[in-house]
Enzyme design. Structure first.
Site, PDB file in Angstrom:
ATOM      1  N   GLN A   1       3.576   3.794  -3.425  1.00 45.24           N
ATOM      2  CA  GLN A   1       5.026   3.140  -3.048  1.00 45.24           C
ATOM      3  C   GLN A   1       4.977   1.267  -2.623  1.00 45.24           C
ATOM      4  O   GLN A   1       5.765   1.073  -1.990  1.00 45.24           O
ATOM      5  CB  GLN A   1       4.644   3.602  -1.184  1.00 45.24           C
TER       6      GLN A   1
ATOM      7  N   TYR B   1      -0.675  -1.455  -3.542  1.00 45.68           N
ATOM      8  CA  TYR B   1      -1.505  -0.518  -3.310  1.00 45.68           C
ATOM      9  C   TYR B   1      -1.750   0.517  -4.278  1.00 45.68           C
ATOM     10  O   TYR B   1      -2.547   1.088  -4.100  1.00 45.68           O
ATOM     11  CB  TYR B   1      -0.246   0.751  -2.222  1.00 45.68           C
TER      12      TYR B   1
ATOM     13  N   HIS C   1       3.020  -5.631   0.870  1.00 44.87           N
ATOM     14  CA  HIS C   1       4.447  -4.969   0.516  1.00 44.87           C
ATOM     15  C   HIS C   1       4.803  -5.866   0.279  1.00 44.87           C
ATOM     16  O   HIS C   1       6.391  -5.645  -0.132  1.00 44.87           O
ATOM     17  CB  HIS C   1       5.336  -5.024   2.444  1.00 44.87           C
TER      18      HIS C   1
ATOM     19  N   GLU D   1      -3.337   6.966  -2.782  1.00 50.03           N
ATOM     20  CA  GLU D   1      -2.881   6.351  -4.506  1.00 50.03           C
ATOM     21  C   GLU D   1      -4.326   6.890  -5.615  1.00 50.03           C
ATOM     22  O   GLU D   1      -3.451   7.457  -6.374  1.00 50.03           O
ATOM     23  CB  GLU D   1      -3.127   5.104  -4.709  1.00 50.03           C
TER      24      GLU D   1
ATOM     25  N   GLU E   1       3.625   9.529  -2.098  1.00 47.84           N
ATOM     26  CA  GLU E   1       3.732  10.173   0.015  1.00 47.84           C
ATOM     27  C   GLU E   1       5.165   9.863   0.397  1.00 47.84           C
ATOM     28  O   GLU E   1       5.616   9.010  -0.492  1.00 47.84           O
ATOM     29  CB  GLU E   1       2.944   8.806   0.119  1.00 47.84           C
TER      30      GLU E   1
END
Length: 747
Positions: free
Chosen positions: A476, A480, A525, A454, A423
């Site tokens: 990313q 994820y 994140h 994913e 992505e």
């Protein structure tokens, strides 16, 4: 109730003899649908063999000579697409596909599938597919990668393999599949609800909707039930018949002529138009889910009897008799002849060797190395043209994010089969711009922007690897990957193991992760755990702490994938992407100068790094922990302590011997781990030292993150080690807490 396998066996013979058939089949003229007499009879024999193998598997289980009884009974109509598709069409198969495999094998001289499958039932190491590691339907010669999936997790890689066929053609790459090939995958109606199936079908539609070529056939074999849970009537059709970009076809899998006619149409459509097809095949499940499944616990007797009355073998027998190709007596004679033959082969198969020691069992975890023609390094002129926009970056030390970008550029230029996917990897260059300018340099066929999924990203990579592409997918953020970890654990990593090293899917999976990002909160994140990867057999985990190592380790990862067919995780610490300084502002000590591959010193798998020769204390760490330990090293040196710091670099397989060898000369050992106390690699290191050194182990301690998710903003670092807590832990280990307290008061 009477054993249903015995009933099915007996009643097939009785009904053929009495010609007591159902009214299921159509009055097809097999010649008009392009089927020769010999192929019609051949498909029927494949159906019979599949049924008789199911029956024999249960007999073997009863004699404690076999270990698998999930069969294909009721699904024998898939012999039709065993003929309708080409042998060069890669097939990812559901476990009820024995008739398909037998029929495909009938088209290839020299196949001994009855013996091979019975060896698999017996878990013999002579099994040519898995070497006795599992009962799988697979064959290298037949282009059937072995598949143990029961929940459609093979569908995402089928999408990737299908996309790779026109992609390799556009890129003029040598491929494993001919350019007119297609990919097929079959699965059950219950599995059609699984996230893996929905992900794959959605991604195929997403691509086809944008006119991306996708020669793929999804085959849903709908028997109306998932173990004991019924599929709502009409659900499959309602769910998949109106998908954008997806051609929907349906047929009756109980009627082999209808199944052949429609599956051939599906194959032709996918091959000519290079668009995905959803082939909905009505089937019936006979003899339960498996030998241990007592259907009477969740179905009434009449339902079981109704299913048995739909036996597809009886439909085929009636059609052959009506076509004048066989008599009922001939069909019964063939049935008994095959039964005796299979029983005789079974008696031989059960005597063949089994896996006898752990070394033999583990032999296929690591794929075999392959010999490849050497590829020349980039010459100075080509590199200069390629990196013209990065001229300034080449003339000075730069941070790790830029170093990885330059390495990717050089690797992609050197190896034409590398494809980056993920992505936002295209024009945006990734969230952290690590793939910046790659799409401008190599084009959208080699830098593929994917949808946000994913499972699809990893499935795309696995499928491409089946066809000679060396994928470098990007995830990313570390957390994820949890949405799709089975694509790594259950699909990519197991393929060499279950195929005895015959099939591999080498790739380098780039994952941005780990902690110390103050701008992000939550675990999505800012995640400091990679435990999900650490227990996957055969998987390599590389984790650089600085730009120099990142370049050399990435080059080694690509070599490992390319030459040794390894599956590699390249874990990139986000917080260090843009880090330039180590001790003070503008010192530039965490920057590196990019060196062309032929001028650089390689970093081999398992090679650790050591900074300093001190023997008072050894600090062992990686990634952010290594960076902070280097800062702590300077503070400790100011107090007269001689410290060495080890960067272990390769987190799996862990080179514990090299780590111990570098650390054991020190009087104290401190392990700094930015991951959580529970489940972190520090546990393995502590165990490794005590197992290797025993009572001779120097005083040893570890400093880890707390068992806590990462909060937002400045609080992000609260659960994590810092340079100050590293100093404190070191002094505590060395019995110098008082001196440290005096130092703090003086400051």
């Amino acid at each position: 109730m009477e054993d249903r396998a015995q009933v099915l066996d007996r009643r097939f013979v009785e009904r053929v003899q009495q010609q007591a058939f159902s009214d299921i089949g159509e009055g097809w003229d097999h010649h008009k649908i392009g089927l020769t007499d010999s192929d019609f009879i051949g498909m029927f024999e494949s159906q019979l063999k599949s049924r008789l193998l199911d029956l024999e598997s249960r007999q073997m289980k009863g004699r404690n000579q076999g270990f698998y009884t999930i069969g294909s009974s009721g699904h024998e109509g898939n012999a039709a697409y065993g003929l309708a598709f080409k042998v060069t069409d890669m097939a990812f198969l559901h476990y009820r596909s024995c008739a398909f495999m037998l029929e495909r094998g009938r088209q290839v001289p020299g196949e001994t599938l009855l013996y091979d499958i019975l060896l698999s039932f017996a878990a013999s190491s002579d099994d040519p597919t898995s070497g006795g590691r599992h009962k799988v339907l697979g064959s290298k010669r037949l282009n059937i990668p072995p598949q143990t999936s029961t929940i459609a997790s093979h569908l995402p890689k089928a999408v990737g393999a299908a996309l790779s066929i026109p992609l390799t053609e556009r890129l003029s790459l040598a491929a494993n599949m001919p350019k007119d090939s297609l990919v097929l995958c079959n699965f059950g109606d219950a599995s059609a609800n699984h996230a893996s199936a929905l992900s794959a079908i959605n991604s195929a539609c997403w691509a086809a909707y944008q006119q991306v070529p996708m020669p793929l056939v999804f085959i849903c074999e709908d028997n109306g039930i998932g173990i004991s849970t019924p599929t709502p009537k009409g659900w499959i059709s309602a769910n998949f018949s109106q998908r954008p970009g997806l051609k929907y076809l349906s047929c009756d899998g109980r009627d082999i002529l209808d199944c052949y006619k429609v599956s051939r149409a599906a194959a032709d459509f996918a091959r000519v138009h290079r668009k995905p097809v959803f082939l909905h095949v009505r089937t019936v499940r006979l003899m339960g889910h498996a030998g241990s499944d007592a259907e009477i616990a969740y179905m009434n007797k009449q339902q079981i009897f109704d299913n048995e009355s739909q036996d597809p073998l009886l439909v085929s027998a009636q059609q052959l008799i009506e076509a004048g190709l066989m008599t009922s007596e001939q069909i019964v004679a063939v049935y008994f002849s095959l039964k005796v033959r299979i029983q005789a082969i079974s008696r031989i198969a059960v005597t063949r060797p089994k896996l006898r020691d752990v070394k033999q069992a583990m032999a296929a975890i690591v794929p075999p190395k392959r010999r490849l023609e050497p590829v020349p390094y980039l010459d100075a002129e080509r590199r200069s043209i390629l990196l013209k926009a990065d001229k300034q970056s080449l003339s000075k030390p730069v941070h790790m994010g830029k170093m990885i970008n330059l390495a990717l550029t050089e690797l992609m230029a050197r190896y034409s089969n590398i494809v980056v996917c993920g992505e936002d990897v295209g024009k945006k260059g990734g969230v952290y711009h690590v793939t910046s300018r790659l799409v401008e340099r190599f084009g959208p066929n080699r830098v593929i922007n994917t949808l946000l999924d994913e499972t699809s990203i990893l499935g795309l990579a696995i499928g491409m690897a089946h066809n000679g592409i060396l994928p470098i997918p990007e995830i990313q953020f570390l957390a994820y990957v949890h949405n799709a970890e089975d694509q790594i654990r259950g699909e990519a990593a197991t393929l060499p193991f279950f195929s005895d090293g015959q099939f591999t899917n080498p790739m380098v999976i780039r994952i941005a992760g780990l902690a110390y990002q103050k701008g992000f909160g939550g675990h999505f994140h800012n995640d400091n755990s990679f435990a999900v990867f650490r227990d996957i057999p055969g998987l390599i985990i590389a984790c650089p702490s600085n730009g120099h190592d990142a370049v050399e380790m990435l080059r080694e990862c690509v070599r490992l994938a390319r030459e040794e067919q390894r599956l590699v995780i390249f874990l990139e610490p986000i917080a260090l992407y843009m880090t330039k300084d180590l001790h003070s502002k503008d010192d530039g000590l965490w920057c590196s100068r990019y060196l062309p591959e032929q001028e650089a010193e390689p970093v081999a798998l398992g090679e650790i790094a050591q900074h300093g020769e001190g023997q008072d204390l050894c600090i062992i760490s990686y990634a952010n922990g290594y960076y902070l330990s280097r800062q702590a090293q300077k503070l400790l040196a100011a107090r007269g302590l001689k410290v060495r710091v080890l960067d272990i670099r390769w987190l799996a397989p862990l080179n514990i011997e090299a780590i111990i060898d570098s650390a054991k000369a020190c009087q104290h050992i401190l392990i700094v781990d930015e991951c959580r106390k529970t489940g972190s690699i520090s546990e393995a290191l502590i165990s490794g030292f005590h197992e290797a050194l025993g009572n001779e182990c120097p005083p040893l301690a570890r400093l880890t993150a707390e068992d806590c998710f990462i909060p937002l903003a400045d609080a992000a670092t609260l659960p994590l080690p810092s340079k100050d807590t590293i100093v404190e832990a070191a002094l505590a280990l060395m019995g110098r807490e008082l001196e440290h307290q005096l130092l703090k008061e003086a400051l």
